[in-house]
Design a protein around this motif. Sequence first.
Motif, short mmCIF file in Angstrom:
data_model
loop_
_atom_site.label_atom_id
_atom_site.label_comp_id
_atom_site.label_asym_id
_atom_site.label_seq_id
_atom_site.Cartn_x
_atom_site.Cartn_y
_atom_site.Cartn_z
N ILE A 239 0.83 -1.21 0.00
CA ILE A 239 0.00 0.00 0.00
C ILE A 239 0.86 1.25 0.00
N LEU A 240 1.90 1.29 0.84
CA LEU A 240 2.75 2.48 0.92
C LEU A 240 3.54 2.69 -0.38
N ASP A 241 3.98 1.62 -1.02
CA ASP A 241 4.66 1.77 -2.31
C ASP A 241 3.70 2.26 -3.39
N ARG A 242 2.46 1.83 -3.32
CA ARG A 242 1.48 2.27 -4.31
C ARG A 242 1.22 3.77 -4.20
N TYR A 243 1.29 4.31 -2.99
CA TYR A 243 1.08 5.75 -2.79
C TYR A 243 2.38 6.55 -2.82
N HIS A 244 3.52 5.91 -3.08
CA HIS A 244 4.82 6.59 -3.21
C HIS A 244 5.12 7.44 -1.97
#
Length: 430
Positions: A239-244
């Motif tokens: 999730i955190l990688d998807r939101y950069h």
Amino acid sequence: MRRISKLFNLNDPGWGRGNQNGSEPPRRPKGGGDGPPDLDEVWRDFNNRIAALFGRKGNQGGRNDGTGGGGGSGGRHARIGAGLIAVILVALWLASGFYIVQEGQVAVVTQFGKYEKTAQAGFQWRLPYPIQNQEIVNISQLRTFEVGFRGSSRNKVLPEALMLTTDENIVDMQFVVQYRLRADGAPDYLFRTRDPDEAVRQAAETSMREVVGKQPMDYVLYEGRTNVATQVQDLMQQILDRYHTGIQVSTVAIQNVQPPEQVQAAFDDAVKAGQDRERQINEGEAYANQVVPLAAGQASRMTEDAEGYKAKVVGDAQGNTARFTSIVNEYRKAPAVMRERMYLETMEEIFSRASKVMIDTRGGNNVMYLPLDKIMQQAAQEAGKPPAPGSLSLPGASQPTIPQPPRPTGQPSGNTGSGSNTLSRDRLSR
């Protein structure tokens, strides 16, 4: 330096009052009062101080309109002083661009508010404000926050802690999340997300609810706690990688998992019943593991015994058949001899196992009893050896002598028998 500080001392009461030689400032007219100095006088005093710095005399009170003596020279010196001040100010402005980045930190440099570069640890320089600016970000700091409680497990936050499992049960979940910034994640941490720390908290709570919602209650409470924490960490990172966000999740540690307090007593009873069930199952499995191999061994032994008995019976039957066949063949050759032989062999076999002999006479009713067992015991006592059970042999003799009873006159000799049965040669022959 002391001379320069004296020239540019703003606390000097001579500013704007015509003080030229460092003497006491002239007094204003009585009607002037103690009001602020005139701006023209302030500018004139400033020019005179600059000129005195370079060893020249400034305008001594004349008007600065180019008509008085020394007015043109004062203007030129004023321009030189203004240029020097401008150079000093520019140097100070450029020097304001130097900054130091500590170890474990990075500096995110922006140019007119737009990301320009990332500076590593050390002594750095950028274009001064307002062209460029930097923001220091600590990438080595391990950030920690709690979900479901604050500080202690007793300080619960029920809206965060209560979660629903796949078997429609509610669990009280309390866990801790630790994270830090990636080496190249400082720009994303500052500019891609409005509140990255709050985004991490929401991602942690969302991931935990999703993972717990797919598992039964017993799995979350007991054997699956480690797997649940691992799955939550992986889902959070996605999730955190998807939101950069530029954030790397380090650890997800489950501190406490339990049913709600309202049903804790009933749940404890259910847990005890489950433990008793597991104990009984284990005992049954242990008993089965003990009995089944024993029964299998006994069954195998009985099977082997049956196979051996079968082989013995079959062998005996085949031997008896072969012996009977051979006897039949011999009997056909000489029937009388074979009958006599069979009679003698039968009697030998009977007497070898008998300890009592009954003698009958033909045509009479008198039966004589021959106590062979007493005779054998007496002979054994005389010889000092115990008699062999079931044997007719006496010590010191090859064959016992059986005394013949007296025969009545006119009566034929009798035949021997065993037990209470009476044997007759004629009957056997018949």
